[in-house]
Design an enzyme around this catalytic site. Structure first.
Site, mmCIF file in Angstrom:
data_model
loop_
_atom_site.group_PDB
_atom_site.id
_atom_site.type_symbol
_atom_site.label_atom_id
_atom_site.label_comp_id
_atom_site.label_asym_id
_atom_site.label_seq_id
_atom_site.Cartn_x
_atom_site.Cartn_y
_atom_site.Cartn_z
ATOM 1 C CG ASP A 1 27.604 9.063 35.052
ATOM 2 O OD1 ASP A 1 26.993 9.857 35.711
ATOM 3 O OD2 ASP A 1 27.383 8.100 36.215
ATOM 4 C CE LYS B 1 24.010 6.543 45.387
ATOM 5 N NZ LYS B 1 22.334 6.102 44.919
ATOM 6 C CG ASP C 1 21.739 7.535 34.042
ATOM 7 O OD1 ASP C 1 21.561 8.191 33.399
ATOM 8 O OD2 ASP C 1 20.818 7.586 34.808
#
Length: 332
Positions: free
Chosen positions: A265, A108, A33
């Site tokens: 991704d 986050k 990732d």
């Protein structure tokens, strides 16, 4: 996922019990990732050394954690603010309350959505939800004020760490606004030659009267939505670049005889080919960004709209894209 974990455990135990573990057959796709991939693309576009280090475009002894990095900056700002006089700086009281609440989890979501152009209001609501979950501030009005202050500080920290990303995002938005103001949708061509058109147009209502009832149909009009064209272009453009990177990687894997799958991704291959995929995806990322992407984009806008005046390209840094080839945590 518990079933993915179970599959890996079964596969691993079979290999360990085998007389020749290195020749044991595995069909498990191994994931690699990106590290906050949207910001990786912005750092590459802007040749931004500070941003590149924060999202693992450069080698390090351990993976850089952009969320912890932003949280540390937010904490530093709040500690300074907490020392100020509340009579002159009312947010000093909020800073004193929040210094013990700042961590990776608090910021986050805002960091993740910054790539998609999160607004101050969006960041405020995200942080408010995190604070409410913790029950640290009981009074609703105080909670709202604390969330407002924390959002402002978090966006400031993001702007400091990813200055190039912010300037590119602003530039893309301004170009889109100029084009949409002429009642034209934003169009561009990806590095792989795929033409893209943003389809956002205003919705019109049409009433159809019958003997039984009146029906309302909603249909797109010829009028483009200027605001949505502007806010959607930066994330859509970045998505077109990460899609180009994935396609380039997939084609190279096919030519090299590797099995490849991926979602956004997250790139997958079999365990025996992980090192090969590591090399290929890095080479293709460097190849993608060795091209003058923003220069070509501006040139295409100027060619398509010769009467419009577009802002100059934002300044960029001197980060060496080939450093990505030696970064073990770029994708991991």
């Amino acid at each position: 996922d518990p079933f993915q974990c179970l599959a890996v455990c079964i596969n691993l135990s079979e290999a360990v019990r085998s007389s020749s573990p290195e020749t044991s057959v595995s069909h498990i796709p191994v994931h690699q990732d990106g590290s906050c991939n949207g910001l990786q693309h912005y750092a590459a576009l802007g040749r931004d050394k500070l941003g590149a280090a924060a999202v693992n475009l450069v080698a390090g002894e351990k993976p850089a954690d952009v969320y912890s990095g932003i949280a540390a900056r937010v904490l530093d700002i709040m500690k300074r603010d907490a020392q100020r006089d509340p009579a002159e700086f009312p947010d000093a009281v909020r800073a004193r309350v929040l210094v013990n609440q700042v961590d990776r989890k608090l910021v986050k979501q805002t960091v993740m959505t910054s790539v998609y152009g999160v607004t101050y209001i969006g960041a405020r609501d995200q942080i408010k939800r995190r604070l409410k979950e913790r029950g640290a501030i009981a009074d609703d009005s105080e909670l709202f004020g604390a969330a407002c202050y924390a959002a402002k500080v978090t966006l400031t920290a993001l702007g400091e760490m990813f200055e190039a990303a912010r300037s590119i995002m602003t530039w893309l938005g301004e170009c889109a606004k100029i084009i949409a103001s002429e009642n034209e949708p934003v169009r561009w061509t990806t590095p792989l030659g795929l033409p893209v058109v943003q389809p956002y147009r205003k919705i019109g209502r049409h009433l159809i009267k019958t003997s039984l009832q009146i029906l309302t149909l909603q249909r797109e009009t010829e009028k483009v939505m200027v605001k949505r064209q502007r806010t959607a272009f930066p994330p859509n453009f970045i998505h077109s670049l990460d899609g180009s990177h994935m396609m380039m990687t997939a084609v190279a894997c096919r030519r090299a005889g590797l099995n490849f799958a991926g979602v956004h991704d997250s790139y997958w291959t079999h365990a025996c080919d992980v090192d090969k995929l590591n090399r290929i995806l890095r080479e293709k990322f460097v190849e993608l960004y060795e091209a003058p992407i923003l220069e070509k984009l501006l040139e295409s806008f100027q060619t398509s709209y010769p009467t419009l005046l577009f802002p100059p390209l934002p300044e960029r840094g001197d980060f060496d894209m080939r450093d990505v080839l030696e970064s073990p945590y770029f994708f991991n």
